[in-house]
Scaffold this motif. Structure first.
Motif, PDB file in Angstrom:
ATOM      1  N   GLU A  72     -10.335  -2.516  -2.996  1.00 35.20           N
ATOM      2  CA  GLU A  72      -9.317  -1.842  -2.199  1.00 35.20           C
ATOM      3  C   GLU A  72      -9.970  -0.727  -1.400  1.00 35.20           C
ATOM      4  N   TYR A  74      -7.875   2.126  -0.397  1.00 33.97           N
ATOM      5  CA  TYR A  74      -7.228   3.357  -0.866  1.00 33.97           C
ATOM      6  C   TYR A  74      -6.744   3.107  -2.273  1.00 33.97           C
ATOM      7  N   ARG A 283      -1.418  -9.966  -1.689  1.00 31.74           N
ATOM      8  CA  ARG A 283      -1.441  -8.574  -1.253  1.00 31.74           C
ATOM      9  C   ARG A 283      -2.548  -8.435  -0.219  1.00 31.74           C
ATOM     10  N   ASP A 285      -2.233  -6.877   3.096  1.00 31.25           N
ATOM     11  CA  ASP A 285      -2.304  -5.796   4.075  1.00 31.25           C
ATOM     12  C   ASP A 285      -1.623  -4.558   3.537  1.00 31.25           C
ATOM     13  N   TYR A 286      -1.961  -3.463   4.139  1.00 34.91           N
ATOM     14  CA  TYR A 286      -1.438  -2.183   3.663  1.00 34.91           C
ATOM     15  C   TYR A 286      -0.142  -1.802   4.319  1.00 34.91           C
ATOM     16  N   GLU A 287       0.024  -2.228   5.580  1.00 37.32           N
ATOM     17  CA  GLU A 287       1.145  -1.634   6.301  1.00 37.32           C
ATOM     18  C   GLU A 287       2.399  -2.487   6.271  1.00 37.32           C
ATOM     19  N   ASP A 354      -0.095   1.527  -5.727  1.00 36.45           N
ATOM     20  CA  ASP A 354      -1.043   2.511  -5.232  1.00 36.45           C
ATOM     21  C   ASP A 354      -2.382   2.466  -5.932  1.00 36.45           C
TER      22      ASP A 354
ATOM     23  N   ARG B  18      -7.235  -6.810   0.279  1.00 37.19           N
ATOM     24  CA  ARG B  18      -7.173  -6.146   1.558  1.00 37.19           C
ATOM     25  C   ARG B  18      -8.271  -5.134   1.760  1.00 37.19           C
TER      26      ARG B  18
END
Lengths: 386, 264
Positions: A72, A74, A283, A285-287, A354, B18
């Motif tokens: 990841e 973040y 999972r 993408d982040y946005e 997160d 990702r």
């Protein structure tokens, strides 16, 4: 609320995982994603012990079903991230209560950690820079931890005779003594240890495969496929007429409802382009505003919101990350003839959105949900006895 | 092909997900090996599928005996192979009114059978005729059902007709099948005649009532009647029947205790 999610689920791209025999040994510095075999620890200084991965029903240590390397961006502490899924090999435990015989753990490491050199230095190596300093750091010193020779968990117990072989639990010591031929090789030079272990490994662990990934890609998004046949539809109709016994007419009061398992048919259709897929990773993408939804195999057995609690450490909700399909069972060499053999429809893994980092815990437990196929075939409601 | 492209697009940082930042040393690689797009081997998804693929189940009667749901049509294919013949009964356009005119879809009725005791019926609606027919064939295979045949009079030779008077209904249509002597043939309208031929019933009298022009209902009523042949309890089945073990249990290592006896 779920209706909205369903509309997007079929068009979101996922990454598929396929099982292939490994073409080179799956070692920890390659950060593998694999099925079966012994777990390859991301964090070699702290590894799971048998007490952490006990099946709650039979109280025996569980074995690795699948492990994924999922880096990841973040938070920075999750630069290296692995998910381990442990499962009890005894099918009757799953039949009693699957919740207690399947466990998921998440382990993560920051970019600068005492075990693996940061990757930037690796790319510099290729440019021909001085590598001495890096190679000194590549195998940083840490207290080497004893692994159970049978299953790869933490070896807290050891063989009393030779004091050289470690085990995680009494069960594995017994198995190794008998099937693993340790009875014959205890206290001798351990040159041929691996060959003798193979029978023992086959008994205890799942066969080992590597997971290779491929994106699902765009495959004709139309719900009823084939654009190429569009032009001939009117002529098809005439052909259809000539083939059919009864010509087309205005039909009312038709009762043509058929009770089919729609969700399963949709599932089959989605899986059909790549029938040997074993994993669907969502999972990506982040946005994305909407959380990814899994590919359901039936209309029943879906988890309710209270079945997926929020992460106890940071309070963030847990979202769907990936699912393991039942096609994996073809590779696991399960004896299907047993009444209680291992079986599932789909295993869904939900994890903290997160990737919260808990300072004192190296392994955070996440949620796994099992969905089974529905027990209905094709129901013809017109069957009534006279 | 785009296989290796996937791993490279993440910059060689293998694994799933990702993370796109600095590159790690993961082992992401695409699939190797030839991509055989045509003639894909069937990978079963359900447990029954796995048992069938391994060949542990000898015939489809074992599945019927325990009423196990058949979810994959390849299971039926494996038992019958090419002896299953399908017949498109009707393609019916159905329309739905939308703001921009009418949306037409095609409903296909397909009957499938091996002329030796098994029939199936599939109904599928789709935007194109070919897709509807293909989908209906799959549904027909999933719905294959055994047909019980009996004798009209003396019990010589093979069973040739329905064992007793059976009836089935759907909507307003009632279809009644009556046993007939050998050599009669199928006395029926073309629609149920095709269905009865595919079931393997050689001689039969039929009676129908209701709006038989509605082909969907008519064919479903006949199908229900055929299905009722095994639901009908005749005196020769009054005896107690010892149940064998389910296919899931039959090869179990655990020895079974005394087989349960149940009243049929």
């Amino acid at each position: 609320m779920p209706l909205l999610a369903m509309a997007t689920s079929s068009t979101k791209v996922v990454e598929l995982g396929f099982a292939e025999p490994p073409d080179s040994p799956l070692t920890a510095d390659n950060f593998p994603s694999k099925i079966g075999g012994k777990p390859v620890w991301l964090n070699p200084g702290h590894i799971l012990s048998a007490e952490d991965v006990l099946c709650d029903i039979c109280k025996k240590p569980m074995i690795l079903l699948i492990q994924l390397y999922t880096p990841e961006d973040y938070p920075p502490e999750a630069f290296h991230r692995s998910i381990y899924v442990f499962c009890c090999k005894n099918g009757s435990c799953h039949k009693t209560s699957w919740r207690k015989s399947l466990k998921v753990f998440r382990s993560q490491l920051p970019k600068y950690n005492p075990y693996w050199p940061p990757p930037n230095e690796e790319t510099n190596n290729r440019n021909g820079d001085d590598t001495n300093e890096n190679s000194n750091q590549s195998l940083k010193k840490f207290n080497s931890v004893n692994h159970c020779v049978v299953c790869g968990l933490y070896g807290s117990k050891k063989c009393g005779k030779c004091n050289q072989t470690y085990y995680c639990s009494k069960e594995h010591q017994i198995v190794h003594w008998t099937s693993g031929q340790h009875k014959n090789y205890c206290n001798t030079t351990t040159s041929s240890l691996d060959d003798n272990d193979s029978l023992c490994k086959q008994l205890v662990l799942f066969p080992e495969f590597e997971i290779v990934t491929e994106s699902e890609g765009n495959l004709g998004k139309d719900e009823d496929g084939e654009n190429g046949e569009d032009g001939g539809s009117s002529s098809n109709l005439d052909d259809g007429n000539s083939r059919a016994l009864v010509p087309v007419g205005d039909e009312i009061y038709e009762n043509t409802q058929v009770n089919v398992d729609k969700a399963f048919l949709k599932f089959q259709k989605k899986v059909d382009p790549f029938p040997d897929q074993v994993l669907r990773y969502a999972r990506l993408d982040y946005e994305g505003e909407k959380n990814a939804t899994p590919l359901w195999v039936s209309d029943i057995g879906k988890p309710m919101p209270e079945d997926i609690p929020s992460c106890p450490h940071c309070g963030q909700e847990r979202t769907f990350e990936f699912q393991i399909l039942s096609t994996l069972l073809n590779y696991l060499r399960v004896d299907h003839m047993q009444n209680d053999s291992l079986d599932w429809g789909s295993l869904l893994v939900y994890s903290c959105k997160d990737n919260c980092h808990v300072s004192d815990k190296n392994y955070v437990e996440e949620i796994l949900w099992r969905q089974d196929f529905s027990d209905e075939g094709l129901n013809w409601s017109g069957f009534r006895s006279i | 092909m785009a296989d290796s492209g996937t791993a490279d697009s993440r910059g060689g940082r293998g694994g799933f997900g990702r993370g796109r930042g600095d590159r790690g040393r993961g082992r992401g690689r695409g699939r190797r090996g030839a991509r055989k797009d045509d003639d894909k081997e069937w990978i079963p998804v359900t447990k029954l599928g796995r048992l069938v693929k391994e060949g542990k189940i000898k015939n489809i009667e074992q599945i019927y005996l325990f009423s196990l749901p058949i979810k994959e049509f390849q299971i039926v294919d494996r038992f019958f192979g090419s002896s299953l013949k399908d017949e498109v009964m009707k393609i019916m356009p159905v329309q739905k009114q939308t703001r921009a005119g009418q949306r037409t879809r095609f409903k296909a009725f397909v009957v499938i059978g091996d002329s030796n005791g098994h029939v199936g019926l599939g109904v599928k609606c789709s935007k194109e005729v070919a897709t509807a027919i293909r989908g209906a064939i799959i549904l027909a295979k999933l719905s294959v059902i055994p047909v019980r045949r009996g004798y009209w009079g003396s019990l010589i030779g093979d069973p040739h007709t329905v064992p007793s008077k059976v009836t089935g209904r759907c909507g307003s249509v009632i279809c009644r099948l009556v046993p007939a002597p050998r050599g009669t043939g199928i006395v029926a309208a073309p629609t149920p005649k095709k269905l009865l031929q595919l079931a393997g019933i050689t001689d039969c009298y039929t009676t129908s009532r209701g709006s038989t022009r509605t082909l969907g209902n008519f064919v479903k009523a006949t199908f229900a009647a055929i299905g009722n042949t095994y639901a009908f309890l005749t005196p020769d089945r009054w005896k107690d029947v010892e149940f064998k073990q389910s296919p899931y249990q039959e090869f179990s290592d655990i020895l079974a205790k005394a087989p349960e006896k149940r009243r049929v």
